[in-house]
Design a protein around this motif. Structure first.
Motif, PDB file in Angstrom:
ATOM      1  N   LEU A 124     -68.858  -1.381  98.490  1.00  0.00           N
ATOM      2  CA  LEU A 124     -68.411  -1.396  97.091  1.00  0.00           C
ATOM      3  C   LEU A 124     -69.437  -0.693  96.219  1.00  0.00           C
ATOM      4  O   LEU A 124     -70.637  -0.928  96.342  1.00  0.00           O
ATOM      5  CB  LEU A 124     -68.249  -2.849  96.611  1.00  0.00           C
ATOM      6  N   ARG A 125     -68.941   0.162  95.340  1.00  0.00           N
ATOM      7  CA  ARG A 125     -69.798   0.765  94.315  1.00  0.00           C
ATOM      8  C   ARG A 125     -69.612  -0.026  93.029  1.00  0.00           C
ATOM      9  O   ARG A 125     -68.506  -0.105  92.490  1.00  0.00           O
ATOM     10  CB  ARG A 125     -69.421   2.237  94.088  1.00  0.00           C
ATOM     11  N   THR A 128     -67.685   1.100  89.819  1.00  0.00           N
ATOM     12  CA  THR A 128     -66.234   1.149  89.711  1.00  0.00           C
ATOM     13  C   THR A 128     -65.667  -0.018  88.917  1.00  0.00           C
ATOM     14  O   THR A 128     -64.514   0.023  88.508  1.00  0.00           O
ATOM     15  CB  THR A 128     -65.596   1.132  91.114  1.00  0.00           C
ATOM     16  N   ALA A 221     -66.138  -8.298  96.812  1.00  0.00           N
ATOM     17  CA  ALA A 221     -65.365  -7.850  95.654  1.00  0.00           C
ATOM     18  C   ALA A 221     -65.235  -8.966  94.627  1.00  0.00           C
ATOM     19  O   ALA A 221     -65.367  -8.731  93.418  1.00  0.00           O
ATOM     20  CB  ALA A 221     -63.978  -7.378  96.108  1.00  0.00           C
ATOM     21  N   LEU A 247     -59.562  -4.079  90.338  1.00  0.00           N
ATOM     22  CA  LEU A 247     -60.394  -2.895  90.539  1.00  0.00           C
ATOM     23  C   LEU A 247     -61.318  -3.054  91.740  1.00  0.00           C
ATOM     24  O   LEU A 247     -61.497  -2.124  92.537  1.00  0.00           O
ATOM     25  CB  LEU A 247     -61.221  -2.621  89.279  1.00  0.00           C
ATOM     26  N   ALA A 248     -61.907  -4.244  91.881  1.00  0.00           N
ATOM     27  CA  ALA A 248     -62.842  -4.472  92.984  1.00  0.00           C
ATOM     28  C   ALA A 248     -62.131  -4.449  94.327  1.00  0.00           C
ATOM     29  O   ALA A 248     -62.636  -3.876  95.305  1.00  0.00           O
ATOM     30  CB  ALA A 248     -63.561  -5.799  92.783  1.00  0.00           C
ATOM     31  N   ALA A 251     -61.372  -1.003  95.165  1.00  0.00           N
ATOM     32  CA  ALA A 251     -62.602  -0.280  95.495  1.00  0.00           C
ATOM     33  C   ALA A 251     -63.070  -0.551  96.920  1.00  0.00           C
ATOM     34  O   ALA A 251     -63.734   0.294  97.526  1.00  0.00           O
ATOM     35  CB  ALA A 251     -63.710  -0.650  94.507  1.00  0.00           C
TER      36      ALA A 251
END
Length: 291
Positions: A124-125, A128, A221, A247-248, A251
């Protein structure tokens, strides 16, 4: 605004709820119930005195309903502060115990997040989870708040005296708690168990809806999304948590429609289903003068 802009994905996510495997959802509901036990353990670990167990557990359940009235957990904190004062703790010590609880809870969540980021560095970034260009304004806002607080403490003697008095009380309470192994275990064990159980609930909902993401990545996440959502103070995290979670999950590799369905089901289980019983419990505690 986000829901309107992405209404086709939201509609598809709602439609995907029909594919739910109910045993996994039942397990997610069980994990949610255990979060109240973990919260009660952490609250007990933050004070030396023994609190009445049943009323303490009921207060955590009721605090969930109160949390929807005020932003960023203030509702739950008001309920628990009142509960401790009714149990006979002076306001200064109750406030110190609340601060210790919040510190332990934040440390536990960040420790789990850090461990998962170290174990799965490419999963995970974090960028984002925040809108493009939002990091700078958030950093400036945080700096301005810290600067204003430091200025107020430096210029207002009465405020500085009160802050130092509270700090002494809080440090004394923390030392007293950590001289008792049972209290320290309850404090830090509950602080780690609470976010772990919340993340487990999301993982179980993901399994119920067939989200093709590894369990550890879903947990990562969840922890990252809730940390990001805390920067947007809404009552009960409504709106901010849902958006950050979707979003997570996307991602870490989840399809948008399935991720939306997972978040909807998760929030129904953890927020909306307990809301009415929690409000009834809150009213009962008020009538019984337990808070």
């Amino acid at each position: 605004m986000v829901a309107v802009r992405h209404r086709s994905v939201l509609t598809e996510g709602v439609r995907h709820l029909g594919t739910t495997e109910w045993p996994w959802l039942a397990a997610a509901a069980g994990a949610t119930c255990l979060t109240w036990v973990a919260a009660a353990c952490t609250r007990q670990g933050a004070v030396v005195e023994r609190l009445p167990r049943r009323r303490l557990l009921a207060a955590q359940f009721a605090a969930g309903a109160a949390n929807h009235l005020l932003p960023t957990g203030l509702g739950a904190n008001v309920v628990n502060l009142r509960f401790m004062t009714v149990c006979g703790l002076p306001l200064a010590r109750s406030s110190a115990a609340l601060a210790l609880y919040l510190l332990a809870g934040s440390a536990g969540r960040l420790a789990l997040l850090g461990a998962l980021l170290a174990a799965f560095p490419g999963a995970l970034r974090l960028g984002t989870l925040l809108p493009e260009g939002a990091l700078g304004p958030l950093a400036l806002a945080a700096g301005a708040v810290l600067l204003a607080a430091a200025g107020a403490l430096a210029l207002v003697r009465r405020l500085r005296t009160a802050a130092l008095s509270f700090l002494r009380t809080a440090l004394g309470e923390a030392r007293a708690v950590h001289t008792r192994p049972a209290r320290a275990l309850a404090l830090w064990g509950g602080a780690l168990a609470f976010p772990a159980l919340q993340a487990a609930g999301l993982v179980l909902v993901g399994r119920a809806l067939g989200l093709p993401v590894p369990a550890a990545h879903m947990a990562l996440a969840y922890l990252a999304a809730t940390a990001a959502a805390a920067l947007v103070p809404t009552p009960g995290g409504l709106g901010s948590v849902e958006a950050a979670l979707v979003l997570a999950l996307v991602a870490v590799g989840g399809p948008a429609a399935v991720a939306t369905a997972v978040v909807l089901a998760y929030r129904i289980i953890t927020v909306w289903l307990p809301l009415v019983p929690g409000a009834l419990a809150l009213g009962a505690l008020v009538r019984l003068k337990a808070i």
